[in-house]
Motif scaffolding. Structure first.
Motif, PDB file in Angstrom:
ATOM      1  N   ALA A1019      26.867 -30.295  46.167  1.00 46.56           N
ATOM      2  CA  ALA A1019      26.565 -29.857  44.619  1.00 46.56           C
ATOM      3  C   ALA A1019      24.879 -30.496  44.878  1.00 46.56           C
ATOM      4  N   PHE A1020      24.698 -31.984  45.394  1.00 45.50           N
ATOM      5  CA  PHE A1020      23.525 -32.139  45.269  1.00 45.50           C
ATOM      6  C   PHE A1020      22.604 -32.450  46.292  1.00 45.50           C
ATOM      7  N   LEU A1021      22.870 -31.657  47.087  1.00 51.70           N
ATOM      8  CA  LEU A1021      21.953 -30.695  48.626  1.00 51.70           C
ATOM      9  C   LEU A1021      21.355 -29.349  47.541  1.00 51.70           C
ATOM     10  N   GLU A1022      22.528 -28.319  47.074  1.00 53.09           N
ATOM     11  CA  GLU A1022      21.779 -27.625  46.460  1.00 53.09           C
ATOM     12  C   GLU A1022      21.667 -27.760  44.787  1.00 53.09           C
ATOM     13  N   SER A1023      21.195 -28.759  44.282  1.00 58.31           N
ATOM     14  CA  SER A1023      20.604 -28.923  42.809  1.00 58.31           C
ATOM     15  C   SER A1023      19.363 -29.204  42.996  1.00 58.31           C
ATOM     16  N   GLN A1024      19.192 -30.008  44.904  1.00 59.08           N
ATOM     17  CA  GLN A1024      17.679 -30.760  45.028  1.00 59.08           C
ATOM     18  C   GLN A1024      16.613 -29.478  45.734  1.00 59.08           C
ATOM     19  N   MET A1025      17.331 -28.726  46.297  1.00 57.17           N
ATOM     20  CA  MET A1025      16.991 -27.427  46.859  1.00 57.17           C
ATOM     21  C   MET A1025      16.335 -27.081  46.306  1.00 57.17           C
ATOM     22  N   ALA A1026      16.921 -26.258  44.423  1.00 55.06           N
ATOM     23  CA  ALA A1026      16.810 -25.761  43.546  1.00 55.06           C
ATOM     24  C   ALA A1026      15.506 -26.909  43.173  1.00 55.06           C
ATOM     25  N   LEU A1027      15.461 -28.021  43.210  1.00 59.88           N
ATOM     26  CA  LEU A1027      14.160 -28.595  42.576  1.00 59.88           C
ATOM     27  C   LEU A1027      13.193 -28.580  42.888  1.00 59.88           C
ATOM     28  N   PHE A1028      13.038 -29.259  44.530  1.00 60.51           N
ATOM     29  CA  PHE A1028      12.479 -28.806  45.340  1.00 60.51           C
ATOM     30  C   PHE A1028      11.188 -27.265  44.985  1.00 60.51           C
ATOM     31  N   THR A1029      12.507 -25.961  45.364  1.00 55.18           N
ATOM     32  CA  THR A1029      11.267 -24.903  45.556  1.00 55.18           C
ATOM     33  C   THR A1029      11.309 -24.813  44.334  1.00 55.18           C
ATOM     34  N   ARG A1030      11.548 -25.300  42.584  1.00 53.77           N
ATOM     35  CA  ARG A1030      11.307 -24.661  41.424  1.00 53.77           C
ATOM     36  C   ARG A1030       9.501 -26.073  41.438  1.00 53.77           C
ATOM     37  N   TYR A1031       9.477 -27.482  41.827  1.00 50.76           N
ATOM     38  CA  TYR A1031       8.358 -28.041  41.400  1.00 50.76           C
ATOM     39  C   TYR A1031       7.410 -27.593  42.999  1.00 50.76           C
ATOM     40  N   LYS A1032       7.435 -27.425  43.604  1.00 49.42           N
ATOM     41  CA  LYS A1032       6.827 -26.602  44.686  1.00 49.42           C
ATOM     42  C   LYS A1032       5.564 -25.609  44.012  1.00 49.42           C
ATOM     43  N   SER A1033       6.660 -24.416  43.854  1.00 50.96           N
ATOM     44  CA  SER A1033       5.660 -23.661  43.122  1.00 50.96           C
ATOM     45  C   SER A1033       4.965 -23.969  41.798  1.00 50.96           C
ATOM     46  N   ARG A1034       5.436 -24.928  41.366  1.00 51.73           N
ATOM     47  CA  ARG A1034       5.121 -25.192  40.085  1.00 51.73           C
ATOM     48  C   ARG A1034       3.441 -26.572  40.415  1.00 51.73           C
ATOM     49  N   LEU A1035       3.468 -27.090  41.404  1.00 49.99           N
ATOM     50  CA  LEU A1035       2.322 -27.649  41.636  1.00 49.99           C
ATOM     51  C   LEU A1035       1.308 -26.737  41.920  1.00 49.99           C
ATOM     52  N   ALA A1118       8.117 -36.926  42.396  1.00 49.88           N
ATOM     53  CA  ALA A1118       9.819 -35.894  42.563  1.00 49.88           C
ATOM     54  C   ALA A1118       9.815 -35.828  43.920  1.00 49.88           C
ATOM     55  N   LEU A1119       9.016 -34.989  44.966  1.00 49.09           N
ATOM     56  CA  LEU A1119       9.215 -34.415  46.074  1.00 49.09           C
ATOM     57  C   LEU A1119       9.505 -35.344  46.876  1.00 49.09           C
ATOM     58  N   ILE A1120       9.185 -36.678  46.983  1.00 53.46           N
ATOM     59  CA  ILE A1120       9.071 -37.668  48.210  1.00 53.46           C
ATOM     60  C   ILE A1120      10.546 -37.740  47.851  1.00 53.46           C
ATOM     61  N   GLN A1121      10.811 -38.094  46.642  1.00 51.52           N
ATOM     62  CA  GLN A1121      12.485 -38.534  45.534  1.00 51.52           C
ATOM     63  C   GLN A1121      13.931 -37.845  46.798  1.00 51.52           C
ATOM     64  N   ILE A1122      13.413 -36.685  46.960  1.00 53.75           N
ATOM     65  CA  ILE A1122      14.189 -35.353  47.497  1.00 53.75           C
ATOM     66  C   ILE A1122      14.853 -35.840  48.838  1.00 53.75           C
ATOM     67  N   ILE A1123      13.145 -35.855  49.458  1.00 48.03           N
ATOM     68  CA  ILE A1123      14.060 -35.948  50.647  1.00 48.03           C
ATOM     69  C   ILE A1123      14.346 -37.591  51.170  1.00 48.03           C
ATOM     70  N   HIS A1124      16.127 -37.166  51.541  1.00 47.07           N
ATOM     71  CA  HIS A1124      16.900 -38.127  52.257  1.00 47.07           C
ATOM     72  C   HIS A1124      17.720 -37.654  53.054  1.00 47.07           C
ATOM     73  N   GLU A1125      18.637 -38.277  53.828  1.00 43.30           N
ATOM     74  CA  GLU A1125      19.527 -38.576  54.665  1.00 43.30           C
ATOM     75  C   GLU A1125      20.412 -38.537  54.586  1.00 43.30           C
ATOM     76  N   ILE A1126      21.436 -37.570  55.397  1.00 40.95           N
ATOM     77  CA  ILE A1126      23.195 -37.964  55.637  1.00 40.95           C
ATOM     78  C   ILE A1126      23.403 -39.060  55.998  1.00 40.95           C
ATOM     79  N   HIS A1127      24.723 -39.943  56.356  1.00 35.66           N
ATOM     80  CA  HIS A1127      24.812 -40.582  57.436  1.00 35.66           C
ATOM     81  C   HIS A1127      26.140 -40.354  57.813  1.00 35.66           C
TER      82      HIS A1127
END
Length: 1222
Positions: A1019-1035, A1118-1127
């Motif tokens: 759920a987190f990855l799906e929300s982050q992908m949508a949020l990333f796309t929206r922020y990118k378009s708005r930028l 906000a875009l920088i905060q999205i970039i993280h990794e799974i352990h």
């Protein structure tokens, strides 16, 4: 102080033409001579020696064929391409040069005696045989005709106030003889003379009055209305010439005892004169001629008494004026041969210093002169900075090294037997004060230490070009020969050593004393013009000094400049504000530079002399003196010219420190050394105030041996050490200054030295006593500050001595001092230190006062927070040490430093309080160690572990540490595994499960937790992908809008808007400055509020609200905060056969990473990168700084925002994917 130097004398071959020249005019557009004789009109080119045009004036009957015809005047008419000639018969003839047609435009029956055209050639004035004046237009239409001799004075008649007749007044030793009317002189040709003023508004006529028989001058305007009539001037002669740029007319007057050139105003009154260098009745003046710029007056003279052959000598003299004194600069002698005598003389109308002479034998001479300052050429201290000024038969020499006197005064005069035409100084080093003089009779005179010698030059005219070594070179322009003369070492006699023929006219010569070569510049050589706005210049050492028409004096360092650099520097006059440019008085010219000095001598237009010290010249000379260790000369010059004395050290720190004693010996003045010490400051003046010229390296201050020590301290210590070694009594005040001037003033040491002087007075006669030393200290330091420091020495005698010198009331300090004297020594010093707020020293003295003052010590430690210093004063095993340690720990607890407080309490044995401190800061290892050391029961220890794990560590998400406490101290493996599962420490949870054989927990706790974590991650990855796309378009939309806004601003302000370049694609200042006043005003107010409000403003700046002024920055954040990794989640899912879920999770995460990686170049493009700072510094140039400033760059942003503007780096080295899931 300039002389006229003959640059060229062009002699043309003699013409084969009948008759003799009568008058001529210079054709301005071609430079040819228009000559009229008794028979013809000839156009002659003196450059080629060819006749261009010739027309007979006798064929048409304008002149008599027997040669008795007389020409009244000739004038070139360039606008009509014609020449106008007036004859004595009355004909006015125009010869059209382009068609070779001769036309008579008018005739006067009574004949013509003179013709003169106005300077603008719109009017022509003719005087007739009936003694009338006719005024005509340039088309020869008559405007007016009036009689020359009129009874009235004119429109400018003076008003008489009744002071009596002039004849009845006292007139000195000459008595009434002055007012006896004399007839015209016998040699007067009785012809009228017509001259125009330079602006063409007035003209004057000098004619012999038929009633009195003497000459009078009348002034008329352009309408031929009489303006003024001159008074009766006895002995007034025929020449008359109006100064082109002025209101004076020049004529000549013969007195009973002298012969003068007199000047007359437009109202007919005399205004100044100068005497000709001839005896009474020796010569007559034929003509006076002003050159076109009114700087030179030419006088054409002829002897009244013929020579042995029956023919008189003729002369041409050139006079100039300076500082109200008239100088005879050139004298040309034409001898007594009739064919060599001038027939007519004329200045060139275009070139002010070109004179044309036509002789009776049809020989044409063209003289070109130039203004030169004859200065000595030395560059060493032997040179006296001599400047020689020609004044007739005298050479006025001024030695500017010894004295600066205004002309016509001088240091000494050289009297010569004939008029001087040229002078030059010797170029041999250390003998540059010797000079050679060329006189009008062709003799060369050499002045040196051995006396005077002279020799006869072979030809005239000659040009004295150089005087080098034991040779003197003379150039004869007539036949293009160079003659080299050799003189003996004692200057006894000169001989012609050799002669060299050259092809062409010699312009100038230069010789090298080192190589013995002679360079000759010919007329056909090319000279490159560097600048056209230069009024004077001189070369000195590595510098070119010049004055410009913009009234500046420039000093250019040629060693570091090319020709293009010089041209650029001189063409950008207004942009120069550095040390190379200095404003000077309008019209100033350079006279000379004093070698090995800083003085530059200028002459003002009115003739007076001024000496300036050009900053660039001063700094160059100071650097030479400092390099040569001439500290005294450098110091005196810097003190006089207000140059910062720090340059003495900054120029070469290492050299100065190595020669400190030599510096002191040269200065040898206590006051000067004190002045140097008081001006010391940390600034490096070679980088700020007086930077070195480009290309010269300076010694870094770090190489001076000071290391990290401050400059002021280093110099003070070095000077003090040297002074104490040389003579401590002599330099007593300087030593005190060196203590006071340090970065941290050593006032106590200075006061102690004063006290030593009081206890042990010096025995030397002129030594400094204690009173004088203390008075000097009070001059350097504030009296109250000095009193406090004297009190800090604990010397009451010194305190009283300082207090007595101050303005303090004894009631202010005596009771306090008396109270201190009653105290025990250590407590006394504690009281003084506490009064002076020297609490560390006070603590030290109070610790020696015994147990009864320990409570006071503890209070002092707590008040001033001197815990560390207090702990060092007592043994670690003492009770005082323990009390201070507990107090320190309590202070640390108040400062939220519980762990350090716990260490101190543990160290001093306060275990329970130490345990409490460690527990409060979750330092569980220390807490457990202290609990074990107390000791506590096993149950209490287990409960302590449960408290630390459950209430502290788990809340801080330190699950692994919490599990360790629960496992090892609480002995509860199930709680430990539960903590690991809660904290997602999957691998560690599995280890404990199998260690304690609790596989049941896998089904009850572990797998449900894994499935829940998987669902949350998906759920987190799906929300982050949508949020990333929206922020990118708005930028992208935000940046596009800001680009349009920037273009709109440029269109409104115009293409030259200087601010347009300041806004980049990511600029937020634009919306905040003009189009977003709502935010700009609020943000500007926030900048001055408290730190809390500033943090709120920073948070608002990262608001994602659409339309906010910093939305682009917030989106990047906000875009920088999205970039993280799974352990480790993927590995745990695979282990328990959740392959499908693990595969989908890995795919979604991979998709997100790919989207981010491909979007980074689009989001963080080059337009977002912070622009480079403007390139400045010592190695930068004007062009590089300008170019860097003109580059578009974003506005200033905070450090946090600057990090956001940089693209994030993908950590490619981390392997997170499982190959079994691909």
């Amino acid at each position: 102080m300039r002389n006229l130097k003959l640059l060229r004398c062009l002699r043309s071959p003699e013409l084969r033409s009948p008759g003799c020249p009568r008058c001529f005019s210079v054709r301005t557009d071609t430079g040819t001579l228009l000559i009229v004789s008794q028979f013809s009109l000839t156009e002659y080119d003196p450059q080629s020696g060819e006749v261009v045009n010739e027309v007979s004036l006798t064929a048409e009957g304008y002149l008599s064929e027997d040669g008795s015809g007389v020409v009244a005047g000739i004038q070139d008419l360039p606008d009509q391409e014609a020449v106008c000639v007036a004859t004595a018969k009355g004909d006015v003839i125009v010869y059209h040069l382009n068609t070779n047609e001769l036309e008579c435009v008018g005739s006067v029956d009574s004949g013509l005696t003179a013709m003169s055209w106005s300077p603008d050639q719109e009017l022509v004035t003719l005087s007739t045989g009936q003694e009338t004046v006719i005024l005509m237009t340039k088309d020869f239409e008559p405007l007016s005709e009036v009689a020359i001799h009129q009874d009235e004075f004119g429109e400018g008649e003076f008003i008489t106030v009744g002071w009596g007749k002039k004849e009845t007044q006292f007139h000195g030793s000459e008595g009434n003889f002055t007012f006896m009317i004399h007839l015209s002189l016998p040699w007067d040709d009785r012809r009228p003379r017509i001259t125009w003023r330079g602006d063409g508004q007035l003209f004057a006529i000098s004619a012999i009055c038929p009633h009195t028989g003497c000459r009078k001058v009348r002034v008329w305007n352009r309408e031929c209305i009489l303006q003024a009539t001159s008074e009766v001037v006895n002995g007034l002669e025929q020449p008359l010439c109006w100064k082109p740029s002025g209101s004076l007319m020049a004529s000549t007057q013969r007195h009973p005892n002298k012969h003068s050139v007199v000047f007359m105003e437009k109202n007919g009154l005399l205004h100044g004169d100068f005497t000709l260098p001839f005896t009474k009745d020796q010569v007559k003046v034929k003509e006076l001629l002003w050159n076109s710029d009114s700087t030179v007056l030419a006088i054409w003279l002829e002897d009244l008494t013929p020579g042995e052959d029956g023919n008189p000598n003729t002369y041409l003299q050139l006079w100039t004026v300076g500082n109200s004194h008239w100088y005879l600069k050139q004298s040309l002698h034409f001898g007594c041969e009739p064919s060599r005598a001038p027939a007519c003389v004329c200045w060139d109308p275009e070139k002010p210093l070109r004179l044309h002479v036509l002789t009776q034998g049809w020989a044409s001479f063209t003289y070109d002169w130039g203004w030169f300052t004859e200065r000595s050429l030395g560059d060493d201290a032997w040179d006296n900075a001599n400047v020689a000024v020609i004044d007739g038969g005298e050479v006025l020499v001024t030695t500017f090294r010894q004295c600066v006197v205004p002309p016509p005064m001088c240091a000494y005069e050289l009297q010569l037997p004939a008029a001087v035409n040229q002078v030059t100084f010797r170029a041999q080093p250390q003998r540059t004060n010797e000079l050679a003089v060329l006189t009008a009779d062709g003799r060369l005179h050499i002045y040196g230490p051995g006396g005077l010698t002279n020799c006869k030059c072979p030809l005239l005219p000659v040009l004295l070009t150089s005087f080098v070594n034991l040779n003197s070179s003379i150039c004869s322009e007539q036949v293009h020969f160079i003659f080299i003369f050799t003189f003996s070492s004692h200057f006894v006699r000169g001989t012609n050593r050799s002669e060299v023929k050259v092809e062409g006219h010699v312009i100038s010569m230069c010789s090298s004393p080192r190589s013995g070569t002679l360079a000759v510049q010919l007329e056909d050589g090319q000279i490159r013009r560097v600048a056209s706005n230069v009024s004077s210049f001189v070369m000195y050492d590595e510098f070119l000094l010049l004055t410009t028409h913009a009234h500046t004096c420039r000093c250019l360092h040629l060693a570091t400049m090319s020709v293009k650099d010089v041209q650029a520097a001189l063409s950008s006059e207004s942009a120069q504000n550095d040390e190379s440019a200095r404003r000077v008085e309008r019209g100033s010219r350079i006279v000379t530079v004093v070698p090995q000095d800083t003085r530059l001598v200028l002459q003002m237009p009115r003739g007076n002399i001024e000496t300036i010290h050009h900053r660039a010249l001063v700094l160059a000379q100071l650097r030479k003196w400092l390099d040569d260790l001439k500290f005294r000369e450098a110091f005196e010059s810097m003190r006089k010219l207000r140059i910062n004395l720090n340059l003495v050290y900054d120029h070469s720190p290492r050299v100065f420190l190595e020669n400190v004693e030599w510096f002191l010996k040269q200065i040898d003045s206590v006051n000067h050394i004190n002045l140097f010490l008081t001006e010391l400051k940390e600034e490096d003046t070679t980088k700020t105030m007086y930077p070195l010229p480009v290309g010269k390296a300076c010694q870094p201050a770090s190489e001076a041996g000071g290391g990290v020590r401050k400059k002021v301290d280093l110099v003070c210590d070095a000077l003090r050490s040297a002074m104490e070694t040389l003579d401590p009594q002599k330099y007593c005040l300087c030593i005190l200054t060196s203590h006071v001037r340090k970065t941290t003033p050593e006032l106590e040491i200075a006061l102690q030295k004063v006290h030593e002087l009081r206890v042990n007075p010096p025995s030397a006669e002129h030594a400094v006593g204690a009173g004088e030393a203390l008075k000097y200290l009070l001059f350097l330091v504030n009296v109250n500050e000095l009193y406090e420091h004297s009190l800090g020495t604990y010397d009451f005698d010194l305190v009283l001595m300082v207090a007595e010198k101050s303005q303090k009331d004894p009631k202010e300090y005596l009771p306090f001092l008396n109270m201190l004297k009653t105290l025990e020594l250590n407590y006394q010093r504690y009281t003084i230190d506490k009064h002076l707020k020297r609490f560390r020293k006070a603590l030290h003295h109070l610790s020696k006062c015994g147990e009864e003052h320990f409570t006071e010590l503890v209070n002092l430690v707590k008040d001033q927070r001197l815990y560390s210093e207090a702990l060092q004063l007592y043994p670690s095993d003492s009770q005082q040490h323990k009390v201070l340690t507990v107090a320190y720990a309590e202070y640390l607890l108040e400062q939220q430093q519980a762990e350090e407080a716990g260490l101190l309490l543990w160290r001093c044995g306060e275990m329970p309080r130490a345990l409490q401190a460690f527990v409060s800061c979750t330092s569980w290892r220390h807490a457990l160690a202290v609990a074990t050391h107390i000791p506590v029961t096993q149950g209490q220890l287990a409960q302590l572990a449960r408290d630390l794990a459950g209430t502290k560590l788990l809340e801080m998400r330190r699950a692994t540490e919490a599990a360790l406490l629960l496992e090892q101290y609480a002995k509860d493996c199930e709680e430990a595994i539960s903590a690991l599962v809660t904290g997602a420490a999957w691998e560690e949870a599995l280890r404990l499960i199998y260690l304690y054989s609790r596989q049941d927990i896998i089904e009850t706790h572990l797998k449900p937790a894994l499935l829940e974590a998987h669902s949350m991650q998906v759920a987190f990855l799906e929300s982050q992908m949508a949020l990333f796309t929206r922020y990118k378009s708005r930028l992208a939309v935000v940046l596009e809008q800001k680009e349009k806004t920037k273009l709109l601003l440029i269109d409104e302000d115009g293409p030259d808007c200087g601010e347009a370049e300041l806004y980049s694609e990511a600029s937020s200042v634009l919306t905040g400055s003009r189009f977003g006043s709502k935010y700009s005003h609020s943000n500007s107010r926030i900048s001055s509020r408290s730190s809390k409000n500033r943090r709120k403003a920073e948070g608002k700046k990262h608001s994602l609200k659409e339309g906010s002024p910093f939305e682009d920055i917030a989106l990047l954040h906000a875009l920088i905060q999205i970039i993280h990794e799974i352990h480790s989640l993927l590995r745990a899912l695979v282990l328990f056969l959740f392959d499908v879920r693990a595969s989908s999770l890995q795919a979604k995460y991979s998709e997100l990473l790919q989207l981010i990686e491909t979007s980074i170049p689009e989001i963080w493009h080059e337009g977002l990168q912070p622009g480079p700072a403007p390139i400045t510094g010592p190695n930068s140039t004007t062009n590089s700084i300008t170019a860097s400033l003109q580059q578009p760059r974003p506005p200033l942003v905070s450090q946090q925002d600057a990090e956001i503007l940089m693209p994030p780096k993908m950590r490619q080295s981390i392997r997170w994917e499982l190959s079994i899931l691909k």
